[in-house]
Design an enzyme around this catalytic site. Structure first.
Site, short mmCIF file in Angstrom:
data_model
loop_
_atom_site.label_atom_id
_atom_site.label_comp_id
_atom_site.label_asym_id
_atom_site.label_seq_id
_atom_site.Cartn_x
_atom_site.Cartn_y
_atom_site.Cartn_z
N GLU A 61 0.86 -1.18 0.00
CA GLU A 61 0.00 0.00 0.00
C GLU A 61 0.89 1.22 0.00
O GLU A 61 1.94 1.22 0.64
CB GLU A 61 -0.82 0.04 1.30
CG GLU A 61 -1.98 -0.87 1.34
CD GLU A 61 -3.29 -0.19 0.96
OE1 GLU A 61 -3.40 1.04 1.11
OE2 GLU A 61 -4.18 -0.90 0.49
N ASN A 70 6.28 6.96 0.16
CA ASN A 70 7.67 6.50 -0.06
C ASN A 70 8.30 5.90 1.20
O ASN A 70 9.52 5.92 1.35
CB ASN A 70 8.55 7.63 -0.61
CG ASN A 70 8.02 8.16 -1.91
OD1 ASN A 70 7.57 7.38 -2.76
ND2 ASN A 70 8.01 9.47 -2.07
N ARG A 71 7.47 5.43 2.12
CA ARG A 71 7.97 4.83 3.36
C ARG A 71 8.74 5.83 4.22
O ARG A 71 9.49 5.45 5.11
CB ARG A 71 8.86 3.59 3.09
CG ARG A 71 8.14 2.49 2.29
CD ARG A 71 6.99 1.91 3.10
NE ARG A 71 6.42 0.73 2.48
CZ ARG A 71 5.18 0.68 1.96
NH1 ARG A 71 4.41 1.75 1.96
NH2 ARG A 71 4.71 -0.44 1.46
N VAL A 72 8.55 7.12 3.95
CA VAL A 72 9.20 8.15 4.77
C VAL A 72 8.15 8.61 5.79
O VAL A 72 7.56 9.68 5.68
CB VAL A 72 9.72 9.32 3.90
CG1 VAL A 72 10.53 10.31 4.75
CG2 VAL A 72 10.62 8.76 2.79
#
Ligand SMILES: Cc1cc2nc3c(=O)[nH]c(=O)nc-3n(C[C@H](O)[C@H](O)[C@H](O)COP(=O)(O)O)c2cc1C
Length: 230
Positions: free
Chosen positions: A19, A210-212
């Protein structure tokens, strides 16, 4: 030959499932928590309720207890948060259950509120103590009668031969405490009550693109909010 990693379940490739988390307006900043962990937690819980997250007060509870090799082994299960205030997070259970015995022997725990649909989670970790008998009685009184009888019927975490035997134990509790029409009062079982997790660490997590992601951790004694790398 090492076994092939099993990543396909009914045709769905687990390794390809992902996701994209975009918090949108939900940027989490340490400044959001300057009033302490409680106001921010209450706001997020209210938002989870508002968003119709299923069982928004469900939390995954981790305990530790000696395993077969004598070393400490973690165990997790879901319980329902039945109260939260500055002193901590409260849930109710069977004191003789696996978790009850683990908590009495090692009174530390961690819980996670997994509000996946909101791309949010909150973790608490700290020490654990039983709530007062008065608190348990107050909560017990608002439980449905069937749940009260269920607490008498179940020796939680103990093996039982069949579902029929469980039904038999429930029926016996009904007889013991007077079923309809008398519907006698059901007292609190001596083996049942609440625990309060008194947090020394609280962490808020908001998924971002962006997984940030945003992480803010607060640690006793001051609970000053600190941003962590995701
Ligand atoms: C959504 C959900 C809520 C639950 N709430 C509780 C609860 O509040 N108290 C409880 O004792 N068990 C609750 N359970 C059952 C526990 O997850 C667990 O199976 C049970 O407490 C026995 O755990 P133990 O053997 O590790 O002690 C819940 C399970 C689910 C899926």
């Amino acid at each position: 030959m090492p076994p092939t990693l099993m990543s396909r379940v009914t045709g769905v490739d687990l390794s390809a499932m992902r996701e994209s988390y975009a918090g949108g307006d939900s940027i989490l900043d340490p400044a959001d928590a300057t009033g302490g962990w409680l106001p921010l937690f209450e706001r997020w819980l209210a938002e989870a309720i508002e968003a119709d997250v299923p069982e928004p007060n469900a939390m995954v509870l981790a305990t530790v207890a000696p395993g077969p090799d004598g070393g400490l082994r973690p165990a997790t299960r879901t319980v329902l948060c039945k109260g939260v205030d500055a002193s901590g997070v409260v849930f109710y259970t069977n004191y003789d259950s696996f978790k009850g015995r683990a908590l009495d022997a090692n009174p530390v725990a961690a819980v996670t509120f997994p509000w996946i649909a909101m791309h949010r989670q909150v973790h608490f970790a700290g020490t654990v103590a039983r709530v007062t008998a008065a608190e348990t009685v107050e909560y017990w009184a608002q439980r449905p009668r069937g749940s009260q009888l269920g607490a008498w019927a179940s020796e939680q975490s103990e093996p039982i031969a069949s579902r029929a035997e469980l039904a038999h134990r429930f029926a016996a509790a009904e007889v013991r405490f007077g079923g309809a029409p008398s519907d006698g009062a059901v007292p609190v079982p001596p083996h049942w009550g609440g625990y309060r997790i008194v947090p020394d660490t609280v962490e808020f997590w908001q998924g971002q693109a962006n997984r940030v992601h945003d992480r803010v951790r607060m640690t006793a004694p001051g609970f000053a909010p600190v941003r962590l790398q995701p």
